[in-house]
Design a protein around this motif. Structure first.
Motif, PDB file in Angstrom:
ATOM      1  N   ASP A 180      42.062  49.703 -13.390  1.00 29.93           N
ATOM      2  CA  ASP A 180      43.343  49.301 -12.621  1.00 29.93           C
ATOM      3  C   ASP A 180      43.641  49.659 -11.475  1.00 29.93           C
ATOM      4  N   CYS A 207      42.080  48.443  -8.901  1.00 38.14           N
ATOM      5  CA  CYS A 207      42.270  46.891  -8.341  1.00 38.14           C
ATOM      6  C   CYS A 207      43.745  46.640  -7.295  1.00 38.14           C
ATOM      7  N   ASN A 208      43.915  47.886  -7.531  1.00 38.10           N
ATOM      8  CA  ASN A 208      45.507  48.011  -6.343  1.00 38.10           C
ATOM      9  C   ASN A 208      44.895  48.346  -5.379  1.00 38.10           C
ATOM     10  N   PRO A 209      45.394  47.351  -4.301  1.00 40.48           N
ATOM     11  CA  PRO A 209      44.778  46.846  -3.511  1.00 40.48           C
ATOM     12  C   PRO A 209      45.409  47.653  -2.191  1.00 40.48           C
ATOM     13  N   PHE A 210      46.018  49.358  -2.039  1.00 40.23           N
ATOM     14  CA  PHE A 210      46.201  50.683  -1.600  1.00 40.23           C
ATOM     15  C   PHE A 210      45.175  51.510  -1.922  1.00 40.23           C
ATOM     16  N   SER A 227      47.410  58.608  -9.420  1.00 42.85           N
ATOM     17  CA  SER A 227      48.589  57.303  -9.910  1.00 42.85           C
ATOM     18  C   SER A 227      48.893  57.729 -11.056  1.00 42.85           C
ATOM     19  N   ARG A 228      50.284  57.921 -10.849  1.00 39.55           N
ATOM     20  CA  ARG A 228      51.191  58.701 -12.621  1.00 39.55           C
ATOM     21  C   ARG A 228      50.472  57.827 -13.116  1.00 39.55           C
ATOM     22  N   ALA A 229      50.233  56.462 -13.531  1.00 40.53           N
ATOM     23  CA  ALA A 229      49.809  56.033 -15.128  1.00 40.53           C
ATOM     24  C   ALA A 229      48.306  56.551 -15.508  1.00 40.53           C
ATOM     25  N   LEU A 270      44.142  40.074  -7.227  1.00 41.04           N
ATOM     26  CA  LEU A 270      43.875  40.287  -5.947  1.00 41.04           C
ATOM     27  C   LEU A 270      43.864  40.336  -4.822  1.00 41.04           C
ATOM     28  N   GLY A 298      46.606  40.986  -2.853  1.00 40.23           N
ATOM     29  CA  GLY A 298      46.645  42.342  -2.523  1.00 40.23           C
ATOM     30  C   GLY A 298      45.660  42.521  -1.527  1.00 40.23           C
ATOM     31  N   ALA A 299      44.636  41.537  -0.918  1.00 42.05           N
ATOM     32  CA  ALA A 299      43.680  42.034   0.111  1.00 42.05           C
ATOM     33  C   ALA A 299      44.562  41.160   0.790  1.00 42.05           C
ATOM     34  N   ALA A 357      47.267  44.540   1.849  1.00 43.45           N
ATOM     35  CA  ALA A 357      46.802  45.412   2.749  1.00 43.45           C
ATOM     36  C   ALA A 357      45.925  45.631   4.229  1.00 43.45           C
ATOM     37  N   PHE A 373      48.779  45.175 -10.248  1.00 43.87           N
ATOM     38  CA  PHE A 373      47.971  46.528 -10.058  1.00 43.87           C
ATOM     39  C   PHE A 373      49.035  47.361  -8.879  1.00 43.87           C
ATOM     40  N   VAL A 374      49.578  46.732  -8.796  1.00 44.90           N
ATOM     41  CA  VAL A 374      50.624  48.151  -7.836  1.00 44.90           C
ATOM     42  C   VAL A 374      51.612  49.122  -8.563  1.00 44.90           C
ATOM     43  N   GLU A 375      51.032  51.094  -8.172  1.00 44.15           N
ATOM     44  CA  GLU A 375      52.149  51.031  -9.144  1.00 44.15           C
ATOM     45  C   GLU A 375      53.544  51.148  -8.400  1.00 44.15           C
ATOM     46  N   PRO A 399      52.496  52.829  -0.493  1.00 45.50           N
ATOM     47  CA  PRO A 399      51.979  53.895   0.060  1.00 45.50           C
ATOM     48  C   PRO A 399      53.186  54.299   0.162  1.00 45.50           C
ATOM     49  N   TYR A 459      56.255  43.911  -0.056  1.00 42.12           N
ATOM     50  CA  TYR A 459      55.024  43.195  -0.676  1.00 42.12           C
ATOM     51  C   TYR A 459      55.283  42.153  -1.190  1.00 42.12           C
TER      52      TYR A 459
END
Lengths: 139, 180
Positions: free
Chosen positions: A109, A112-115, A124-126, B21, B24-25, B28, B115-117, B120, B128
């Motif tokens: 996961d 998969c985070n784009p950042f 990551s908190r998760a 994805l 997201g890309a 980003a 997938f983005v928590e 940044p 986003y």
């Protein structure tokens, strides 16, 4: 007797280290780093067999007086190392396997985070939450 | 690539992960190219607009819906039919103004941010999912409805919910003058 356990997630350097409780942290880091060598040994010993398997649960890497160290490596060469207090005899192999699987899923996961840039340290908190709950279970 | 209305949707599904994805890309990459959040947001909006003006025909052909007779119906259509068709989620709709031209879509689930928590730290003003606003705006424009669409709240920014605001800009014309 404080139980200690910890985990390391690494390619060639640690992306994530956590240990509970935090005293003796240095000794724990040392144990974990040396176990990476053992992981590498095991991987090269397996040779061709690696290629066909999707995941590699390496099992108990080596027991020491104080710790039991377990390893797991993904086919993208990301290594997970788990260190558990030797006095914890209740932990069964399939429990360890499932913990590694959870770690692997959470790691996926994060990837998969784009950042997130591969190779960055993991913040990551998760991931923290998942690791915390696993450590509660084990320690 | 023409579709006749009523033709069954072919099951050429693409994986959700791939789509998420890809999006997201895209974001980003824009973040790498533009220093300011506002510029990234504007770019996403423009891209979304470009998608929206094209997507509307696909939507109308596949959904075979009747013409909407009010802004309220239009907002419902966007939330219950369009979002469902393209993103698999159904935001709830509320009307924000007495004049009946401001609406909110509250997104409970949003697959784009799977997938983005969190954003940044250096991108605190990034919208986003701004692409979605552009898509809605472009689609509405092609059916002769001018609207402003923007994110009023965003869970990624710490708000309680994710809320898209749609403000229709002109009074509805008489029916006999309306096309499409």
């Amino acid at each position: 007797v404080p139980r200690q356990c910890g985990l390391l997630c690494s390619q060639n350097y640690p992306l994530y280290i956590r240990s509970v409780p935090t005293e003796n942290e240095l000794k724990f880091h040392y144990t974990v780093h040396t176990s990476l060598d053992v992981v590498d040994e095991k991987i090269s010993a397996m040779g061709k067999a690696l290629v066909d398997q999707r995941e590699l649960y390496l099992g108990l890497l080596y027991p020491t007086e104080d710790y039991k160290v377990y390893g797991y490596v993904t086919n993208s060469k990301v290594k997970f190392v788990m260190v558990v207090d030797s006095s914890n005899t209740a932990l069964r192999d399939n429990e360890i396997r499932s913990m590694f699987r959870k770690l692997h899923n959470s790691y996926t996961d994060i990837m998969c985070n784009p950042f997130y840039n591969p190779g960055d340290r993991i913040h990551s908190r998760a991931f923290d939450t998942m690791v915390n709950s696993m450590m509660m279970q084990v320690c | 690539m023409s579709r006749s209305p009523g033709r069954k949707q072919e099951n050429h599904k693409i994986s959700r992960e791939l789509f998420v994805l890809t999006y997201g890309a895209l974001v980003a990459q824009l973040c790498k190219e533009y220093e300011k959040d506002e510029d990234v947001n504007a770019c996403l909006d423009r891209m979304g607009y470009s998608i929206g003006i094209r997507l509307i025909d696909d939507f109308l052909a596949r959904s075979a819906v009747k013409k909407c007779r009010s802004y309220s119906e239009t907002a419902d259509m966007i939330a219950q039919v369009a979002f469902k068709m393209y993103l698999g989620v159904t935001p709830s709709v509320s009307c924000n103004s007495v004049t009946g031209n401001e609406f909110s879509l509250i997104l409970d689930k949003n697959p784009l941010v799977d997938f983005v928590e969190e954003l940044p730290a250096e991108r605190a003003s990034l919208c986003y999912c701004n692409l979605l606003c552009g898509v809605i705006r472009g689609a509405l424009e092609m059916v002769h409805l001018a609207a402003e669409v923007s994110f009023l709240q965003d869970r990624l920014k710490g708000d309680a919910v994710t809320e898209i605001g749609i403000t229709f800009l002109r009074k509805p014309e008489d029916r006999r003058h309306r096309r499409n």
